[in-house]
Design an enzyme around this catalytic site. Structure first.
Site, PDB file in Angstrom:
ATOM      1  N   LYS A   1      40.367  48.587  42.911  1.00  0.00           N
ATOM      2  CA  LYS A   1      40.973  47.491  43.692  1.00  0.00           C
ATOM      3  C   LYS A   1      42.488  47.559  43.682  1.00  0.00           C
ATOM      4  CE  LYS A   1      39.526  43.763  41.601  1.00  0.00           C
ATOM      5  NZ  LYS A   1      38.881  44.369  40.462  1.00  0.00           N
TER       6      LYS A   1
ATOM      7  N   ARG B   1      38.065  34.776  40.250  1.00  0.00           N
ATOM      8  CA  ARG B   1      37.174  35.489  39.339  1.00  0.00           C
ATOM      9  C   ARG B   1      35.913  34.677  39.042  1.00  0.00           C
ATOM     10  NH1 ARG B   1      40.502  39.743  37.706  1.00  0.00           N
ATOM     11  NH2 ARG B   1      39.811  40.668  35.791  1.00  0.00           N
TER      12      ARG B   1
ATOM     13  N   ARG C   1      40.309  55.682  32.711  1.00  0.00           N
ATOM     14  CA  ARG C   1      41.562  54.950  32.878  1.00  0.00           C
ATOM     15  C   ARG C   1      42.170  54.603  31.514  1.00  0.00           C
ATOM     16  NH1 ARG C   1      41.581  49.395  36.197  1.00  0.00           N
ATOM     17  NH2 ARG C   1      40.885  48.482  34.249  1.00  0.00           N
TER      18      ARG C   1
ATOM     19  N   ARG D   1      45.657  50.853  28.327  1.00  0.00           N
ATOM     20  CA  ARG D   1      45.627  49.395  28.385  1.00  0.00           C
ATOM     21  C   ARG D   1      44.859  48.849  27.203  1.00  0.00           C
ATOM     22  NH1 ARG D   1      44.108  46.906  34.230  1.00  0.00           N
ATOM     23  NH2 ARG D   1      42.810  45.598  32.913  1.00  0.00           N
TER      24      ARG D   1
ATOM     25  N   ARG E   1      34.036  42.897  29.627  1.00  0.00           N
ATOM     26  CA  ARG E   1      34.582  42.618  30.958  1.00  0.00           C
ATOM     27  C   ARG E   1      33.518  42.828  32.031  1.00  0.00           C
ATOM     28  NH1 ARG E   1      39.045  46.403  31.162  1.00  0.00           N
ATOM     29  NH2 ARG E   1      39.444  45.681  33.268  1.00  0.00           N
TER      30      ARG E   1
HETATM   31  P1  AMP Z   1      42.657  42.681  35.756  1.00  0.00           P
HETATM   32  O1  AMP Z   1      43.925  43.448  35.688  1.00  0.00           O
HETATM   33  O2  AMP Z   1      42.454  42.025  37.105  1.00  0.00           O
HETATM   34  O3  AMP Z   1      41.467  43.492  35.336  1.00  0.00           O
HETATM   35  O4  AMP Z   1      42.781  41.472  34.712  1.00  0.00           O
HETATM   36  C1  AMP Z   1      42.957  41.709  33.333  1.00  0.00           C
HETATM   37  C2  AMP Z   1      42.603  40.453  32.548  1.00  0.00           C
HETATM   38  O5  AMP Z   1      43.455  39.368  32.950  1.00  0.00           O
HETATM   39  C3  AMP Z   1      41.190  39.947  32.752  1.00  0.00           C
HETATM   40  O6  AMP Z   1      40.241  40.618  31.922  1.00  0.00           O
HETATM   41  C4  AMP Z   1      41.360  38.473  32.371  1.00  0.00           C
HETATM   42  O7  AMP Z   1      41.448  38.313  30.966  1.00  0.00           O
HETATM   43  C5  AMP Z   1      42.721  38.149  32.948  1.00  0.00           C
HETATM   44  N1  AMP Z   1      42.591  37.681  34.357  1.00  0.00           N
HETATM   45  C6  AMP Z   1      43.019  38.300  35.481  1.00  0.00           C
HETATM   46  N2  AMP Z   1      42.738  37.576  36.577  1.00  0.00           N
HETATM   47  C7  AMP Z   1      42.092  36.469  36.140  1.00  0.00           C
HETATM   48  C8  AMP Z   1      41.520  35.337  36.773  1.00  0.00           C
HETATM   49  N3  AMP Z   1      41.535  35.192  38.113  1.00  0.00           N
HETATM   50  N4  AMP Z   1      40.949  34.379  35.992  1.00  0.00           N
HETATM   51  C9  AMP Z   1      40.937  34.488  34.655  1.00  0.00           C
HETATM   52  N5  AMP Z   1      41.421  35.542  33.989  1.00  0.00           N
HETATM   53  C10 AMP Z   1      42.002  36.522  34.707  1.00  0.00           C
END
Ligand code: AMP
Length: 190
Positions: free
Chosen positions: A13, A88, A127, A133, A144
């Protein structure tokens, strides 16, 4: 173009969002990136998010929704935006719908990147090697994915019911996927 991108972690994404944002000249708004930037800068928001992110859990809606609401007041969203990583869960999707309804700027589309489970794990482990990360460790990855299946996947039917969902495959080379996404979105404009 006001668009939400959905798909499991590892579907690409973020990469697609960058290309699509450049193509449409609109901002790429990644809630994960905003949280990571805040973590790095040691802000209150970053500190509030850290323990959830480290465990692969969602940051509470109260924190996340406020952050997105604020981001959507910036001038650069006047011509649209690509939201990556938000909503989410269905409650966030409802909040987003309300924020946009109030501004009379509803979504045009929700683009789903679909990918088989085995492929997701392989990509995330790869990744982890490259990006280092914190949340790409194996047990956190597993959590996740569970969180995605339990909490995020239901937004796909939410948006299908709203008539906004467009699904494309996340398999193949990056340029082809971007081209498929642009062609699917351009059909909307006709
Ligand atoms: P991502 O980079 O989108 O995979 O997000 C990394 C982490 O940030 C996720 O595993 C959540 O802990 C937090 N996070 C990102 N977006 C959201 C969201 N919309 N709601 C809640 N937590 C989020």
């Amino acid at each position: 173009m006001r668009c939400v991108l959905v798909g499991p972690p590892g579907a690409g994404k973020g990469t697609q969002a960058q290309f699509l944002a450049a193509h449409y000249s609109i901002p790429h708004i990644s809630t994960g990136d905003i949280f990571r930037a805040n973590l790095k800068a040691g802000t209150d928001l970053g500190n509030q998010a850290k323990s959830f992110m480290d465990r692969g859990e969602l940051v509470p809606d109260s924190v996340t929704n406020e952050m997105v609401k604020d981001r959507l007041t910036h001038d650069d969203v006047a011509n649209g935006f690509l939201l990556d990583g938000f909503p989410r869960n269905v409650a966030q999707a409802e909040v987003l719908r309300a924020i946009l309804a109030e501004k009379k700027t509803p979504l045009h589309a929700v683009l789903e990147f679909s990918l088989a489970d085995e492929e997701i794990i392989a990509r995330l482990l790869q990744r982890a090697e490259i990006e280092k990360r914190e949340d790409d460790k194996e047990d956190v990855i597993k959590r996740r994915l569970e969180v995605y299946a339990e909490q995020t996947a239901p937004i796909i039917s939410f948006y299908r019911n709203e008539g906004l969902l467009i699904s494309i495959s996340a398999v193949g080379n990056i340029e082809d996927i971007t081209a498929n996404a642009i062609s699917a979105l351009s059909r909307l404009e006709q």
